[in-house]
Design an enzyme around this catalytic site. Structure first.
Site: not given
Ligand code: NAD
Length: 367
Positions: A123, A145, A187, A229, A239, A244, A248, A251, A255, A268
Site C-alpha cells: 500500500r 501520475k 513536449e 508543470k 485532474e 490540468r 493535453n 494530444h 493519440h 509521441h
C-alpha cells in the site's frame, strides 16, 4: 545545479534537482531525507542499466544503502500486467518493506511502472524519480501520475503518487537517440505555447541550441517546463478542476496518429507536434485565434526539426479512434484550443467540424 520545490496542497512537498552530474548526489540527498532507511531497490530498464546503473549504485552505496536492482525490458511493452506482476514478486523476494525506497532510473516507462509498483506494494513504499530521457525530465517525472497499460488501452490502470524527490541529471542525455530527443522537444514546445510568450520567445531564440543539445540551454528548458508543470499540478492535483487539461494540448490528434500508425512509428512528441498544428488550425477556423498564431507556432515546430506527418488514413478511421479517447465526454470530442501564446480553452467540438479539419489535414499532406 538548481533545486525547484514542488509544493502540492495536502502532500509532502518535494524537490526537483536539475543539473550536470546531480546523479552523484543521489545517495547523499536520499540519506538527508531518510536517515533510518538502509535498503533501496532500483528499477531500471535493459538499455539504461548498462549505461547509468553503476553510477547510481555507487552514489547510493557511498551513502551506506544496501542496493537491490530489478531490470525490466526497455520500451513501452514493459508497462504491462505481466511485467508489473514480476516486479511485485521481485519486490517481495528482495524483502522490500515500507522502510525501503524504490528508485526509478529510466525514462517515462520506468517512471510510470516503478511509481505504480511503489504506490501499490504494501500500500505504498516511498520512491524517487531519476529520469533519464528528455521527456521524463520535462514531463513525466513530475506530477505524480503513474500507470501501466492494458491490452485495451494505454495508462488505463494507475495512481497518483508523488516522489520523495526527482533527480534530473542532464549529463545522462547525450546518449539519447535523436528520435527520443525530438520526442522530448515536442513536449517542451507544447509547454512553451501554453505557458507564456516569455517561454515561447525564449524557445524560438534557442531552438538551434536545443537541437544541438547545448547543456546550459537544455537545463533551462527543463527548469521552465518543471516550473510550469508543477504550477499546473499544484492547481489541479487530481485532474479534477480542468486546469490540468492544458497539458493535453495537441494530444487528441496525437493519440489518433500513434494508434493508427502503430505505437512507435512516430514518437509521441512528434505526434504531439502534429496535433498542435492541427489544434491551432481548428482554433483559427473557430475564430479563437488568428493566422499569425498558427504561423508562429509552425515556425517554432519547424525550427525544432519536426517534419509534418502524413497518414494514409481515412477521415472515418481517425474519427473512430478519436471517439475512443479518454478525453471524450458524453460522446463529444474535446480539444485544448489555443487562443494565443499562453492562453487556451477546452472546447467540445462537433464531429462534423472535426471531420472537416481532419479531411483538410489529410488532403494537405497528400498533395
Ligand atoms: P522510454 O522510457 O521508453 O524511453 C525511450 C527509450 O530510451 C527506451 O528505449 C529507453 O531504454 C531509452 N533510454 C532512456 N534513457 C536513455 C538514455 N539516457 N540514453 C539512451 N537511451 C535511453 O520513453 P519516454 O519517452 O521517456 O517515456 C514514455 C512513457 O512515458 C510512456 O509510457 C508515457 O505514457 C509516459 N508518460 C507519462 C507521463 C506521466 O505524467 N506519468 C507523462 C508523459 C508520458
Amino acid at each position: 545545479m538548481s533545486r525547484l520545490e514542488v509544493s502540492i496542497p495536502g502532500e509532502q512537498s518535494y524537490d526537483v534537482l536539475i543539473g550536470q552530474s546531480v546523479l552523484s548526489s543521489l545517495g547523499s540527498e536520499l540519506r538527508n531525507l531518510c536517515l533510518s532507511t538502509n535498503h533501496v531497490l532500483i528499477i531500471t530498464d535493459s538499455e539504461v542499466s548498462g549505461r547509468y546503473l553503476p553510477q547510481a549504485k555507487y552514489s547510493l552505496e557511498q551513502a551506506s544503502f544496501q542496493v537491490d536492482v530489478i531490470t525490466i525490458p526497455s520500451g513501452e511493452e514493459a508497462k504491462s500486467l505481466a511485467c508489473i506482476s514480476e516486479v511485485w514478486q521481485a519486490m517481495a523476494d528482495c524483502g522490500l518493506t515500507r522502510d525501503s525506497v524504490v528508485i526509478a532510473l529510466g525514462g517515462g516507462v520506468v517512471g510510470d511502472l516503478a511509481g505504480f509498483s511503489a504506490s501499490t506494494f504494501m500500500r505504498g513504499v516511498p520512491f524517487v524519480q531519476v529520469p533519464t530521457t528528455l521527456l521524463s525530465m520535462v514531463d513525466s517525472s513530475v506530477g505524480g501520475k503513474t500507470a501501466i497499460n492494458l491490452p485495451s488501452g494505454k495508462n488505463l490502470v494507475g495512481s497518483f503518487y508523488q516522489p520523495l524527490f526527482v533527480c534530473a541529471d542532464v549529463a545522462l542525455l547525450p546518449s539519447l537517440p535523436d528520435r527520443e530527443w525530438l520526442c522530448g522537444c515536442g513536449e517542451i514546445a507544447k509547454t512553451a505555447v501554453i505557458d507564456s510568450l516569455d517561454f515561447f520567445n525564449w524557445l524560438s531564440n534557442h531552438a538551434d541550441e536545443m537541437k544541438a543539445r547545448i547543456p546550459v540551454v537544455v537545463e533551462e528548458a527543463i527548469e521552465r517546463c518543471i516550473r510550469f508543470k508543477s504550477s499546473v499540478v499544484i492547481a489541479d492535483k487530481h485532474e479534477t478542476s480542468g486546469i490540468r487539461e492544458c497539458l493535453n494540448y495537441g494530444h487528441t490528434l496525437a493519440h489518433a496518429i500513434e494508434t493508427y500508425a502503430g505505437y512507435g512509428v512516430y514518437s509521441h512528441g512528434h505526434a504531439v507536434a502534429q496535433g498542435m498544428r492541427f489544434a491551432a488550425r481548428l482554433s483559427a477556423g473557430l475564430g479563437k485565434t488568428d493566422l499569425d498564431f498558427v504561423l508562429q507556432q509552425d515556425e517554432l515546430l519547424n525550427q525544432l526539426g519536426f517534419p509534418e506527418i502524413s497518414l494514409d488514413a481515412s477521415v472515418e478511421e481517425l474519427m473512430k479512434i478519436m471517439k475512443h479517447d479518454k478525453k471524450v465526454r458524453l460522446g463529444n470530442l474535446r480539444f485544448v484550443v489555443p487562443c494565443a501564446i499562453g492562453s487556451w480553452e477546452v472546447l467540445e467540438i462537433s464531429d462534423e467540424v472535426v471531420s472537416q479539419y481532419v479531411s483538410a489535414w489529410l488532403a494537405s499532406n497528400r498533395s
